[in-house]
Every structure is written in C-alpha cells, then in structure tokens.
Design an enzyme around this catalytic site. Sequence first.
Site, PDB file in Angstrom:
ATOM      1  N   ASP A   8       3.748  -5.431  -3.096  1.00 26.58           N
ATOM      2  CA  ASP A   8       4.709  -3.810  -2.107  1.00 26.58           C
ATOM      3  C   ASP A   8       5.917  -4.234  -3.366  1.00 26.58           C
ATOM      4  O   ASP A   8       5.851  -5.671  -4.476  1.00 26.58           O
ATOM      5  CB  ASP A   8       5.338  -4.052  -0.990  1.00 26.58           C
ATOM      6  CG  ASP A   8       6.218  -3.124  -0.656  1.00 26.58           C
ATOM      7  OD1 ASP A   8       5.672  -1.622  -0.661  1.00 26.58           O
ATOM      8  OD2 ASP A   8       7.075  -3.928  -0.213  1.00 26.58           O
ATOM      9  N   ASP A  10       8.911  -2.537  -3.780  1.00 28.75           N
ATOM     10  CA  ASP A  10      10.875  -2.121  -2.970  1.00 28.75           C
ATOM     11  C   ASP A  10      11.032  -2.889  -1.768  1.00 28.75           C
ATOM     12  O   ASP A  10       9.981  -3.073  -0.737  1.00 28.75           O
ATOM     13  CB  ASP A  10      10.843  -0.606  -2.689  1.00 28.75           C
ATOM     14  CG  ASP A  10      10.635   0.332  -3.310  1.00 28.75           C
ATOM     15  OD1 ASP A  10      10.944   0.080  -4.419  1.00 28.75           O
ATOM     16  OD2 ASP A  10      10.169   2.026  -3.341  1.00 28.75           O
ATOM     17  N   ASP A 214       7.405  -6.593   2.616  1.00 32.41           N
ATOM     18  CA  ASP A 214       8.264  -6.426   3.714  1.00 32.41           C
ATOM     19  C   ASP A 214       8.176  -5.877   4.716  1.00 32.41           C
ATOM     20  O   ASP A 214       9.362  -6.115   5.628  1.00 32.41           O
ATOM     21  CB  ASP A 214       9.307  -6.490   2.826  1.00 32.41           C
ATOM     22  CG  ASP A 214       9.965  -4.749   2.591  1.00 32.41           C
ATOM     23  OD1 ASP A 214       8.609  -4.160   1.860  1.00 32.41           O
ATOM     24  OD2 ASP A 214      10.726  -4.110   2.024  1.00 32.41           O
TER      25      ASP A 214
HETATM   26 MG    MG Z   1       8.757  -2.349   0.875  1.00 33.52          MG
END
Ligand code: MG
Length: 269
Positions: A8, A10, A214
């Site tokens: 991922d 961001d 995240d």
């Molecule tokens: Mg993310």
Amino acid sequence: MKRVVFTDLDGTLLDRFTYSYEKSLEAIKLLQVKGVPIIFCSAKTKAEQEEYRRELGIGDPFIVENGGAVFLPQDYFALPISGASSIPGYFVIELGLAYEEVRKVLKNVEREQGIFIRGFGDMSAEEVSQKTRLSPRCAVLASQRAYDEPFYLEGDSDQVKQVLDNIEKAGLRWTPVGSHYSTVGHTDKGKAIKILLELFKREFGEVETIGVGDSQNDLSMLASVDVPVLVQSAADEWVAGIDLAGIYKVNGIGPEGWSKAIKELFGDL
Ligand code: MG
C-alpha cells in the site's frame, strides 16, 4: 524462489500526513539491490503512482485505485498476456467498473436518500487538496480517476450506515479511509493481486508474496499474500478488524514500520 512485495502507499510506504517516502528509501534500495519487485497496490491513480515510480526508479507492475486495474510495463513479462489491452508503454488488465458508472450509483443513492455524497468528482482539485493535504499538483493527479471514487458523507450514524448499505446493495464495495470513504465496483486489491500473482508464477515458478498495509482497505491484499504485514497507523496502534492468522504487526508507524519489516524479512545490503 522469487519473492515479491505488494505494498500500500498512503500511510504505509508513504507518510500518512506528508506523503513523504523519506523513511522508506533505505529499505526500497535494499529491495532494488536484491532484485525484489515492489508492486504498488494503492487507492492512488495511475497518474499519481507514475510520479512515485519515476522518482523512486521502480519499473514493476502496479495496481491502481483499490484494484481498479493492473498495469504491466510492456517488456516486463516475456510470456504473452491474455485478457489485457495495450496502451503506450503498458498492458492493462481492467477489473473495476468504469468511474462514470460508479459515480452514477452514488448519485442514485444520493437522490433516493436525500443525503449529500461529496465525491472527488464533485470537487475542484483545490478542494481535494484542502481535504486530503495533497499538494495542489498531486491533487490534480488524484482527480484523474478511472475506477474508484473517494467520497465524504455528512449525517448521523444511522444515515451514514444506510448510505453505505445502499451503495453495497447497488453492487459496489466501500471501505473507510480515515475521515472519508472509497468505493469501487466489482473488484478489490486482493482480486488484482491474485491475477498478477498468476503472471509471476507463470514466469518465475514458485513465488513468495509479502504484503504490507495499514488500513481496512488493505484487508483483501493482506489475505491474499503469504506474509501479511500491518504497520502502525498511530503510536502503538494498529487498525482494528484485521485479524488474519499469522499477520505480522510490526512496531513502527507507516514508513518506519515498512522499513523495519522489509529489513527483517530481507536482511542487510
Ligand atoms: Mg493506506
């Protein structure tokens, strides 16, 4: 055995607030020196990801807009790829419903429920920049969407729940993304990874996959890899609801956790 990292962007490889990759750089180099593919698997658009790919010198395939499409550099795999269309520089495997169709569904739900659904498509790039803290330039790139629509909702929790239920009933998938939501049709990160993984296996034989994320929109990605890694979203905090067997919850927020996990898994230079 070929090892491949799906990541991922961001809040994972990039800082959640500044979008900086400074703290990931060393570990990115480590993977590059070892010849490990770094596959971006993000909500970000093709235009946004191309910027980071250029800056970081990454030439591997990438997955855009929460599984909306997989882009394969044309010279990357030796074997021919079926079911892909060809555009300058890439083969593309499209998985998501077209952006206009996704927008139509949101507008229908909005009309039926009388609640304002404010998507990136309703905003100027300037407003996207204000809401997301993206730089004005990056906000322009983030607005060039083809599959997935990030949106903001106003209303009490019952109204919000109803809107999200109706989006789901209309056949779209949604995930919370911090203060807003994101919706895409007929796909997710996991589906895109499975397709890409078959191409890697066909080319290289046995493959071990590592996935780093995240947040909740990484669940399908983390569930599709051999080694799922979850970085912290805040000090000593991992996002709730990702309780996969064998998940490695690494100590470190975003890119700090990313680097730590990569160095542990791949050793030193
Ligand atoms: Mg993310």
